[in-house]
Design a protein around this motif. Structure first.
Motif, mmCIF file in Angstrom:
data_model
loop_
_atom_site.group_PDB
_atom_site.id
_atom_site.type_symbol
_atom_site.label_atom_id
_atom_site.label_comp_id
_atom_site.label_asym_id
_atom_site.label_seq_id
_atom_site.Cartn_x
_atom_site.Cartn_y
_atom_site.Cartn_z
ATOM 1 N N ALA A 147 0.848 -1.188 0.000
ATOM 2 C CA ALA A 147 0.000 0.000 0.000
ATOM 3 C C ALA A 147 0.883 1.237 0.000
ATOM 4 C CB ALA A 147 -0.920 -0.005 1.215
ATOM 5 N N GLN A 148 0.961 1.882 -1.150
ATOM 6 C CA GLN A 148 1.818 3.046 -1.306
ATOM 7 C C GLN A 148 1.165 4.037 -2.260
ATOM 8 O OE1 GLN A 148 5.899 1.887 -2.277
ATOM 9 N NE2 GLN A 148 5.760 0.060 -0.996
ATOM 10 N N GLU A 149 1.318 5.318 -1.970
ATOM 11 C CA GLU A 149 0.834 6.402 -2.838
ATOM 12 C C GLU A 149 -0.655 6.285 -3.123
ATOM 13 O OE1 GLU A 149 3.284 6.940 -6.322
ATOM 14 O OE2 GLU A 149 5.122 6.472 -5.208
ATOM 15 N N GLY A 150 -1.416 5.866 -2.124
ATOM 16 C CA GLY A 150 -2.860 5.801 -2.271
ATOM 17 C C GLY A 150 -3.376 4.595 -3.025
ATOM 18 N N ARG A 151 -2.483 3.693 -3.419
ATOM 19 C CA ARG A 151 -2.887 2.483 -4.136
ATOM 20 C C ARG A 151 -2.469 1.258 -3.323
ATOM 21 N NH1 ARG A 151 -0.455 2.849 -10.059
ATOM 22 N NH2 ARG A 151 -1.584 0.862 -10.208
ATOM 23 N N ALA A 152 -3.234 0.192 -3.471
ATOM 24 C CA ALA A 152 -2.943 -1.014 -2.701
ATOM 25 C C ALA A 152 -3.071 -2.250 -3.581
ATOM 26 C CB ALA A 152 -3.885 -1.133 -1.503
ATOM 27 N N THR A 210 -9.871 -3.419 1.548
ATOM 28 C CA THR A 210 -8.581 -2.724 1.625
ATOM 29 C C THR A 210 -8.656 -1.387 0.898
ATOM 30 O OG1 THR A 210 -7.402 -4.842 1.698
ATOM 31 C CG2 THR A 210 -6.122 -2.896 1.093
ATOM 32 N N GLU A 211 -8.304 -0.331 1.583
ATOM 33 C CA GLU A 211 -8.386 1.005 0.997
ATOM 34 C C GLU A 211 -7.444 1.133 -0.192
ATOM 35 O OE1 GLU A 211 -7.999 5.727 2.346
ATOM 36 O OE2 GLU A 211 -7.744 4.105 3.808
ATOM 37 N N GLY A 212 -7.978 1.646 -1.304
ATOM 38 C CA GLY A 212 -7.165 1.869 -2.494
ATOM 39 C C GLY A 212 -6.861 0.616 -3.291
ATOM 40 N N ASP A 214 -6.430 -1.892 -5.964
ATOM 41 C CA ASP A 214 -6.607 -1.889 -7.416
ATOM 42 C C ASP A 214 -5.953 -3.079 -8.106
ATOM 43 O OD1 ASP A 214 -3.890 -1.248 -7.441
ATOM 44 O OD2 ASP A 214 -4.175 0.796 -8.173
#
Length: 239
Positions: A147-152, A210-212, A214
């Motif tokens: 999970a980094q930079e708003g993506r997971a 899970t937030e973000g 993709d």
């Protein structure tokens, strides 16, 4: 044991960027019509986590080393050990992690420094990479979260397949036993891996939140990028 481990390169694809701090290499298996997926995650401290390692050719290895220092080797279960000795021999500073329920099997091939429960303290949001034991598998598998930079992204192993049908007699056998044909928990996994179907279903549903999220990367087959949360929820209904 690891000092004599050969670096045997089987056919594989290129290093592919999957998101911030996340790459994969898809390889082959000897005498089996399945692909396998090696995932590389880069932590905030710059160290690399190698999940389900495969021996790769020199240009691909150089590209991986250019991303950071290989520091952690995650052997995701007792059956994904093929190239772990070779990686440890080439990078003797690697700290090996295995699920607690697979530790004894993994240690037949390489020493395990930490099981996933113990290793969790070294991972987490501050590093952008998390590790957890996957509920419902009797501790035999885990899930890697990047999970980094708003993506997971979520990285699975044999608990989740997304392998297409393949040709040939072996491919027909894989189809008949339910190991190919889209996102699924295979029949073999249900028999040999899954110890508590309701618990695994709950785990899939929780991970879908899970937030973000993709990207979902299975141990075998193509990455899932088209509403992977919905895929996890659907797979949960099949258990």
């Amino acid at each position: 044991m690891t000092a004599a481990a050969p670096w045997t390169v089987l056919p594989h694809g290129p290093l592919v960027a999957r998101g911030p701090g996340l790459w994969t290499v898809e390889g082959t298996l000897p005498n089996m019509p399945l692909n396998r997926v090696c995932t590389i995650a880069r932590r905030a401290d710059g160290d690399l986590v190698i999940h389900s390692a495969i021996a790769v050719d020199a240009p691909t290895l150089a590209a991986i080393e250019a991303l950071g220092r290989p520091a952690w080797l995650v052997v995701p279960n007792g059956f994904h050990r093929l190239d772990a000795p070779a990686w440890l021999a080439r990078f003797p500073g690697l700290r090996v992690i295995a699920p607690p329920g697979s530790r004894a099997k993994v240690e037949e091939k390489v020493p395990v420094h930490l099981d996933m429960a113990e290793a969790a303290a070294h991972f987490g949001p501050d590093q952008g990479v998390g590790l957890a034991v996957l509920d419902g598998t009797g501790g035999a598998e885990g899930v890697l979260t990047v999970a980094q930079e708003g993506r997971a992204a979520l990285v699975f192993n044999d608990a989740l397949f997304n392998h297409p049908h393949v040709d040939g007699i072996k491919g027909l056998l894989m189809r008949l036993i339910g190991s190919t044909g889209g996102p699924r928990v295979t029949n073999l996994a249900r028999f040999a891996l899954v110890k508590d179907k309701p618990a695994l279903a709950r785990a899939f549903r929780a991970l879908a939140e899970t937030e973000g999220l993709d990207t979902v990367i299975p141990g075998h087959g193509a990455a899932l990028t088209d509403d992977p949360a919905a895929v996890l929820r659907h797979v949960a209904t099949t258990l």
